[in-house]
Write an enzyme that holds these catalytic residues in place. Sequence first.
Site, PDB file in Angstrom:
ATOM      1  N   ALA A 115       1.308   2.905   3.486  1.00 33.48           N
ATOM      2  CA  ALA A 115       2.045   2.071   4.434  1.00 33.48           C
ATOM      3  C   ALA A 115       3.506   1.915   4.023  1.00 33.48           C
ATOM      4  O   ALA A 115       4.402   1.936   4.869  1.00 33.48           O
ATOM      5  CB  ALA A 115       1.378   0.699   4.538  1.00 33.48           C
ATOM      6  N   GLY A 135       0.868  -1.182   0.000  1.00 39.25           N
ATOM      7  CA  GLY A 135       0.000   0.000   0.000  1.00 39.25           C
ATOM      8  C   GLY A 135       0.896   1.220   0.000  1.00 39.25           C
ATOM      9  O   GLY A 135       1.872   1.283   0.765  1.00 39.25           O
ATOM     10  N   SER A 193      11.646  -4.702   0.480  1.00 38.96           N
ATOM     11  CA  SER A 193      12.780  -4.215  -0.319  1.00 38.96           C
ATOM     12  C   SER A 193      13.400  -2.939   0.231  1.00 38.96           C
ATOM     13  O   SER A 193      14.454  -2.502  -0.233  1.00 38.96           O
ATOM     14  CB  SER A 193      12.320  -3.951  -1.762  1.00 38.96           C
ATOM     15  OG  SER A 193      11.511  -2.786  -1.823  1.00 38.96           O
ATOM     16  N   ALA A 212       8.298  -0.912  -5.029  1.00 38.25           N
ATOM     17  CA  ALA A 212       8.264   0.169  -4.033  1.00 38.25           C
ATOM     18  C   ALA A 212       9.287   1.267  -4.331  1.00 38.25           C
ATOM     19  O   ALA A 212       9.651   2.026  -3.434  1.00 38.25           O
ATOM     20  CB  ALA A 212       8.497  -0.395  -2.636  1.00 38.25           C
ATOM     21  N   ALA A 213       9.709   1.352  -5.585  1.00 39.99           N
ATOM     22  CA  ALA A 213      10.740   2.335  -5.931  1.00 39.99           C
ATOM     23  C   ALA A 213      10.294   3.760  -5.631  1.00 39.99           C
ATOM     24  O   ALA A 213      11.026   4.548  -5.020  1.00 39.99           O
ATOM     25  CB  ALA A 213      11.118   2.203  -7.406  1.00 39.99           C
ATOM     26  N   GLY A 214       9.076   4.110  -6.057  1.00 45.43           N
ATOM     27  CA  GLY A 214       8.583   5.464  -5.842  1.00 45.43           C
ATOM     28  C   GLY A 214       8.363   5.770  -4.368  1.00 45.43           C
ATOM     29  O   GLY A 214       8.649   6.881  -3.908  1.00 45.43           O
ATOM     30  N   ASP A 215       7.873   4.794  -3.616  1.00 47.30           N
ATOM     31  CA  ASP A 215       7.641   4.999  -2.190  1.00 47.30           C
ATOM     32  C   ASP A 215       8.961   5.143  -1.442  1.00 47.30           C
ATOM     33  O   ASP A 215       9.073   5.947  -0.502  1.00 47.30           O
ATOM     34  CB  ASP A 215       6.835   3.840  -1.615  1.00 47.30           C
ATOM     35  CG  ASP A 215       5.469   3.707  -2.269  1.00 47.30           C
ATOM     36  OD1 ASP A 215       4.901   4.747  -2.673  1.00 47.30           O
ATOM     37  OD2 ASP A 215       4.968   2.582  -2.402  1.00 47.30           O
ATOM     38  N   ASN A 257       5.187  10.543 -11.709  1.00 42.62           N
ATOM     39  CA  ASN A 257       6.069  10.012 -12.749  1.00 42.62           C
ATOM     40  C   ASN A 257       5.556  10.529 -14.096  1.00 42.62           C
ATOM     41  O   ASN A 257       4.603  11.310 -14.146  1.00 42.62           O
ATOM     42  CB  ASN A 257       6.151   8.483 -12.699  1.00 42.62           C
ATOM     43  CG  ASN A 257       4.807   7.805 -12.915  1.00 42.62           C
ATOM     44  OD1 ASN A 257       3.900   8.352 -13.558  1.00 42.62           O
ATOM     45  ND2 ASN A 257       4.647   6.596 -12.391  1.00 42.62           N
TER      46      ASN A 257
END
Length: 312
Positions: free
Chosen positions: A42, A39, A297, A250-253, A185
């Site tokens: 989260a 999420g 990650s 989860a790169a952007g998060d 993005n």
Amino acid sequence: MEQIVVVGSLNMDFAVEVKEMPEKGETILGKKVSLIPGGKGANQAYAVSRLGKKVQMIGAVGTDIFGDKLVGNLEKAGVGTEGICRVENRESGQAFVFVNEAGENSITVIQGANQDLTEARVDENEERIDRCDAVVIQLEVPVPTVVHTAQVARKKGKLVYLDPAPARPDLPDELFASVDIMKPNETELKILTGMEVSTGKEIILAAKSLLKKGVGAVIVTLGEKGCVLVTEKLVKEFPARKVNAVDTTAAGDSFTAGFLAAYEPDGEKREENLEEALLFAGKVSAIAVTRKGAQSSIPTLAEVMEEQKGED
């Protein structure tokens, strides 16, 4: 910034590893499926805590086993979870994530209890917003709640950071006017503005159109090409770090968390601090994409510093 509040989604991710993404009407065999807490909200809260900052999560989960696991995983990372409500007779949010061998992903989200994060529930946590330095929001919860949160935080003088995903073209103007920093993005930028973003010049023009709506600064993430920062005074590109990506889930998060962990919103050095925070954010996301999963990650501050020491 030492205290951050994240208002957003919690989902249980069903991560499916595939050789290639299925074509329309095609049935394929997957390699493996894993259940990983995720999420966007989260993930960002989890990552901010891993990077050494105090963070509170405001969100909603169901009374199912997934809700227990989602909240428990955040607590293990040191995230304050008192602002997460449990919604009766509602399933927790879920996301079905397909990841191919190139590390690219495709995600379908079932909102579940995330739809029950109302403006009233945000107001119940006003004390937490009072104590924080920045409020982070995304678009996996109802838009009226996002707008209300941004306006409340702005009135209280808090930094408002919006990750506009999943993007939509009908966001109200009052939301843009309450956002200090927005991180779309390329695809999200196109949806938000209705403008072409095929070239660097087009990306900058589209980002500037968001500034005209009241956004303080726009950070456009470009995947393996890095990102570009656009403010009223500055346009600057930041190349991506070269890594062997295995999963970009989860790169952007991770990027968002890295930026918030490093950013110091000092009025006199604002542009300089933006640049330093973006460099750190790039380091955090570069590590995350070399690992599988969402929260699984995300690196710790010690791991990021160790990676930097090795480069020096």
